[in-house]
Design a protein around this motif. Structure first.
Motif, PDB file in Angstrom:
ATOM      1  N   VAL A 254     -40.117 -20.998   2.968  1.00 19.57           N
ATOM      2  CA  VAL A 254     -40.877 -19.754   2.789  1.00 19.57           C
ATOM      3  C   VAL A 254     -39.922 -18.580   2.611  1.00 19.57           C
ATOM      4  O   VAL A 254     -40.096 -17.739   1.720  1.00 19.57           O
ATOM      5  CB  VAL A 254     -41.823 -19.496   3.984  1.00 19.57           C
ATOM      6  CG1 VAL A 254     -42.472 -18.127   3.864  1.00 19.57           C
ATOM      7  CG2 VAL A 254     -42.883 -20.579   4.076  1.00 19.57           C
ATOM      8  N   GLN A 255     -38.896 -18.510   3.450  1.00 21.88           N
ATOM      9  CA  GLN A 255     -37.943 -17.406   3.356  1.00 21.88           C
ATOM     10  C   GLN A 255     -37.195 -17.425   2.025  1.00 21.88           C
ATOM     11  O   GLN A 255     -37.009 -16.382   1.389  1.00 21.88           O
ATOM     12  CB  GLN A 255     -36.954 -17.457   4.519  1.00 21.88           C
ATOM     13  CG  GLN A 255     -35.943 -16.324   4.548  1.00 21.88           C
ATOM     14  CD  GLN A 255     -36.514 -14.995   5.037  1.00 21.88           C
ATOM     15  OE1 GLN A 255     -37.713 -14.759   4.954  1.00 21.88           O
ATOM     16  NE2 GLN A 255     -35.661 -14.131   5.531  1.00 21.88           N
ATOM     17  N   ASN A 256     -36.762 -18.611   1.595  1.00 23.26           N
ATOM     18  CA  ASN A 256     -36.105 -18.716   0.287  1.00 23.26           C
ATOM     19  C   ASN A 256     -37.026 -18.214  -0.824  1.00 23.26           C
ATOM     20  O   ASN A 256     -36.610 -17.476  -1.721  1.00 23.26           O
ATOM     21  CB  ASN A 256     -35.711 -20.166   0.004  1.00 23.26           C
ATOM     22  CG  ASN A 256     -34.292 -20.486   0.447  1.00 23.26           C
ATOM     23  OD1 ASN A 256     -33.752 -19.850   1.340  1.00 23.26           O
ATOM     24  ND2 ASN A 256     -33.706 -21.490  -0.166  1.00 23.26           N
ATOM     25  N   LEU A 257     -38.279 -18.649  -0.768  1.00 26.57           N
ATOM     26  CA  LEU A 257     -39.257 -18.234  -1.770  1.00 26.57           C
ATOM     27  C   LEU A 257     -39.405 -16.718  -1.773  1.00 26.57           C
ATOM     28  O   LEU A 257     -39.420 -16.072  -2.829  1.00 26.57           O
ATOM     29  CB  LEU A 257     -40.598 -18.913  -1.472  1.00 26.57           C
ATOM     30  CG  LEU A 257     -41.745 -18.752  -2.467  1.00 26.57           C
ATOM     31  CD1 LEU A 257     -42.728 -19.912  -2.331  1.00 26.57           C
ATOM     32  CD2 LEU A 257     -42.496 -17.427  -2.285  1.00 26.57           C
ATOM     33  N   TRP A 258     -39.503 -16.139  -0.598  1.00 25.90           N
ATOM     34  CA  TRP A 258     -39.723 -14.696  -0.445  1.00 25.90           C
ATOM     35  C   TRP A 258     -38.556 -13.898  -1.013  1.00 25.90           C
ATOM     36  O   TRP A 258     -38.746 -12.913  -1.743  1.00 25.90           O
ATOM     37  CB  TRP A 258     -39.899 -14.386   1.037  1.00 25.90           C
ATOM     38  CG  TRP A 258     -40.846 -13.282   1.359  1.00 25.90           C
ATOM     39  CD1 TRP A 258     -41.140 -12.172   0.603  1.00 25.90           C
ATOM     40  CD2 TRP A 258     -41.637 -13.163   2.542  1.00 25.90           C
ATOM     41  NE1 TRP A 258     -42.048 -11.377   1.243  1.00 25.90           N
ATOM     42  CE2 TRP A 258     -42.368 -11.969   2.438  1.00 25.90           C
ATOM     43  CE3 TRP A 258     -41.769 -13.931   3.681  1.00 25.90           C
ATOM     44  CZ2 TRP A 258     -43.239 -11.523   3.445  1.00 25.90           C
ATOM     45  CZ3 TRP A 258     -42.644 -13.498   4.677  1.00 25.90           C
ATOM     46  CH2 TRP A 258     -43.365 -12.309   4.558  1.00 25.90           C
ATOM     47  N   LEU A 259     -37.346 -14.326  -0.687  1.00 23.57           N
ATOM     48  CA  LEU A 259     -36.177 -13.595  -1.174  1.00 23.57           C
ATOM     49  C   LEU A 259     -35.984 -13.785  -2.678  1.00 23.57           C
ATOM     50  O   LEU A 259     -35.615 -12.842  -3.386  1.00 23.57           O
ATOM     51  CB  LEU A 259     -34.932 -14.047  -0.413  1.00 23.57           C
ATOM     52  CG  LEU A 259     -34.902 -13.672   1.070  1.00 23.57           C
ATOM     53  CD1 LEU A 259     -33.669 -14.264   1.742  1.00 23.57           C
ATOM     54  CD2 LEU A 259     -34.933 -12.152   1.260  1.00 23.57           C
ATOM     55  N   ALA A 260     -36.246 -14.994  -3.174  1.00 27.33           N
ATOM     56  CA  ALA A 260     -36.148 -15.216  -4.614  1.00 27.33           C
ATOM     57  C   ALA A 260     -37.172 -14.367  -5.356  1.00 27.33           C
ATOM     58  O   ALA A 260     -36.876 -13.780  -6.407  1.00 27.33           O
ATOM     59  CB  ALA A 260     -36.350 -16.696  -4.932  1.00 27.33           C
ATOM     60  N   ALA A 261     -38.380 -14.286  -4.809  1.00 23.13           N
ATOM     61  CA  ALA A 261     -39.413 -13.461  -5.426  1.00 23.13           C
ATOM     62  C   ALA A 261     -38.978 -12.001  -5.466  1.00 23.13           C
ATOM     63  O   ALA A 261     -39.136 -11.318  -6.485  1.00 23.13           O
ATOM     64  CB  ALA A 261     -40.725 -13.609  -4.659  1.00 23.13           C
TER      65      ALA A 261
ATOM     66  N   ALA B  26     -35.970 -22.159  -5.957  1.00 22.20           N
ATOM     67  CA  ALA B  26     -35.208 -21.582  -4.843  1.00 22.20           C
ATOM     68  C   ALA B  26     -35.794 -22.026  -3.508  1.00 22.20           C
ATOM     69  O   ALA B  26     -35.064 -22.366  -2.570  1.00 22.20           O
ATOM     70  CB  ALA B  26     -35.200 -20.056  -4.942  1.00 22.20           C
ATOM     71  N   ALA B  27     -37.120 -22.037  -3.416  1.00 21.34           N
ATOM     72  CA  ALA B  27     -37.770 -22.493  -2.188  1.00 21.34           C
ATOM     73  C   ALA B  27     -37.433 -23.953  -1.910  1.00 21.34           C
ATOM     74  O   ALA B  27     -37.186 -24.346  -0.764  1.00 21.34           O
ATOM     75  CB  ALA B  27     -39.283 -22.306  -2.305  1.00 21.34           C
ATOM     76  N   HIS B  28     -37.393 -24.752  -2.962  1.00 26.03           N
ATOM     77  CA  HIS B  28     -37.102 -26.186  -2.826  1.00 26.03           C
ATOM     78  C   HIS B  28     -35.654 -26.439  -2.400  1.00 26.03           C
ATOM     79  O   HIS B  28     -35.326 -27.542  -1.939  1.00 26.03           O
ATOM     80  CB  HIS B  28     -37.400 -26.895  -4.149  1.00 26.03           C
ATOM     81  CG  HIS B  28     -37.246 -28.369  -4.090  1.00 26.03           C
ATOM     82  ND1 HIS B  28     -37.979 -29.171  -3.233  1.00 26.03           N
ATOM     83  CD2 HIS B  28     -36.441 -29.226  -4.786  1.00 26.03           C
ATOM     84  CE1 HIS B  28     -37.630 -30.435  -3.401  1.00 26.03           C
ATOM     85  NE2 HIS B  28     -36.695 -30.506  -4.332  1.00 26.03           N
ATOM     86  N   HIS B  29     -34.792 -25.455  -2.540  1.00 24.77           N
ATOM     87  CA  HIS B  29     -33.398 -25.601  -2.134  1.00 24.77           C
ATOM     88  C   HIS B  29     -33.134 -25.028  -0.744  1.00 24.77           C
ATOM     89  O   HIS B  29     -31.987 -24.731  -0.395  1.00 24.77           O
ATOM     90  CB  HIS B  29     -32.469 -24.952  -3.164  1.00 24.77           C
ATOM     91  CG  HIS B  29     -32.209 -25.837  -4.343  1.00 24.77           C
ATOM     92  ND1 HIS B  29     -33.170 -26.108  -5.295  1.00 24.77           N
ATOM     93  CD2 HIS B  29     -31.111 -26.546  -4.706  1.00 24.77           C
ATOM     94  CE1 HIS B  29     -32.664 -26.921  -6.206  1.00 24.77           C
ATOM     95  NE2 HIS B  29     -31.427 -27.215  -5.867  1.00 24.77           N
ATOM     96  N   ALA B  30     -34.171 -24.881   0.050  1.00 27.36           N
ATOM     97  CA  ALA B  30     -34.001 -24.429   1.434  1.00 27.36           C
ATOM     98  C   ALA B  30     -33.305 -25.511   2.253  1.00 27.36           C
ATOM     99  O   ALA B  30     -33.347 -26.696   1.903  1.00 27.36           O
ATOM    100  CB  ALA B  30     -35.362 -24.110   2.042  1.00 27.36           C
ATOM    101  N   PRO B  31     -32.653 -25.124   3.351  1.00 27.52           N
ATOM    102  CA  PRO B  31     -32.081 -26.135   4.249  1.00 27.52           C
ATOM    103  C   PRO B  31     -33.191 -26.940   4.900  1.00 27.52           C
ATOM    104  O   PRO B  31     -34.269 -26.419   5.191  1.00 27.52           O
ATOM    105  CB  PRO B  31     -31.319 -25.288   5.281  1.00 27.52           C
ATOM    106  CG  PRO B  31     -31.989 -23.953   5.259  1.00 27.52           C
ATOM    107  CD  PRO B  31     -32.431 -23.742   3.846  1.00 27.52           C
ATOM    108  N   SER B  32     -32.936 -28.246   5.122  1.00 25.98           N
ATOM    109  CA  SER B  32     -33.956 -29.065   5.779  1.00 25.98           C
ATOM    110  C   SER B  32     -33.288 -30.088   6.676  1.00 25.98           C
ATOM    111  O   SER B  32     -32.277 -30.689   6.315  1.00 25.98           O
ATOM    112  CB  SER B  32     -34.855 -29.765   4.752  1.00 25.98           C
ATOM    113  OG  SER B  32     -34.152 -30.728   4.006  1.00 25.98           O
TER     114      SER B  32
END
Length: 218
Positions: free
Chosen positions: A137-144, A41-47
């Motif tokens: 980081v935000q994606n990781l946090w919400l997925a967690a 999920a973190a790896h699928h963040a917008p970039s």
């Protein structure tokens, strides 16, 4: 792909129940498949420019955690000197990390040279790659949180401590060191709000239309 009302509500529930966890960690190990989903999920963040500048270092070593914890203690002592009086006492009493209590740490980094010196979308605002890593980081946090796993961001530690401990090259930016693990419970309100450090700002005072507002709130 259409999001159903039930799926929408689950997203909002996850956002509003996310917490910065410091003290409630248990020693329950995170299964590999759960950790993989969180990192995916973190790896699928917008970039910006689709450069995907992030990397994730998973830290389980007690030795590494001990070094980073000592770095926190040193930085925390320095930081406490910036406050005065009762505010200083309040700061010193706060629990601001769970480095050794959490089953693992995750260091999020940013390689600003990943796709070359010219990046689509970064030509005017060069810091956009850093912002992209923060989105991870935000994606990781919400997925967690959706996995009922707690996360705490340790910002009170000097980069050189994390860099030396985890052998991170000088050309790689350190974005976050996160404490990650299952928790006894998620607090209903953020620690700093619950303990009286600051109140939550009313959302309506942060929302403006067309131009920056005058001194009168909405």
């Amino acid at each position: 792909m259409t999001i159903s009302p039930e799926e929408r509500d689950a997203v909002y529930k996850t956002i509003f129940s996310r917490r910065d966890v410091r003290r409630e960690f248990t020693d329950t190990a995170i299964p590999d498949d759960v950790l993989e989903r969180i990192l995916l999920a973190a790896h699928h963040a917008p970039s910006v420019g689709f450069m995907q500048p992030w990397d994730f270092i998973v830290v389980k070593s007690a030795t590494s955690k001990k070094k980073i914890k000592q770095g926190f203690l040193d930085a925390h002592a320095q930081s406490s000197e910036l406050f005065e009086g009762e505010r200083k006492n309040q700061y010193q009493a706060l629990k601001l990390e769970g480095i050794e209590e959490a089953p693992l740490g995750i260091c999020v980094t940013c390689d600003r040279s990943r796709t070359g010196s010219v990046v689509l979308g970064r030509t005017v605002k060069p810091e956009m790659d850093l912002f992209s890593a923060v989105c991870a980081v935000q994606n990781l946090w919400l997925a967690a949180r959706a996995e009922n796993v707690g996360v705490g961001w340790v910002s009170i530690v000097h980069d050189n401590v994390v860099r030396d401990t985890l052998n991170i090259p000088d050309n790689i930016d350190i974005i976050a060191y996160l404490c990650v693990g299952y928790v006894e419970q998620f607090q209903t309100t953020p620690d700093l709000e619950r303990l009286g450090w600051l109140p939550r700002r009313d959302a309506k005072n942060a929302i403006h239309f067309e131009t920056w507002p005058d001194d009168n709130p909405l």
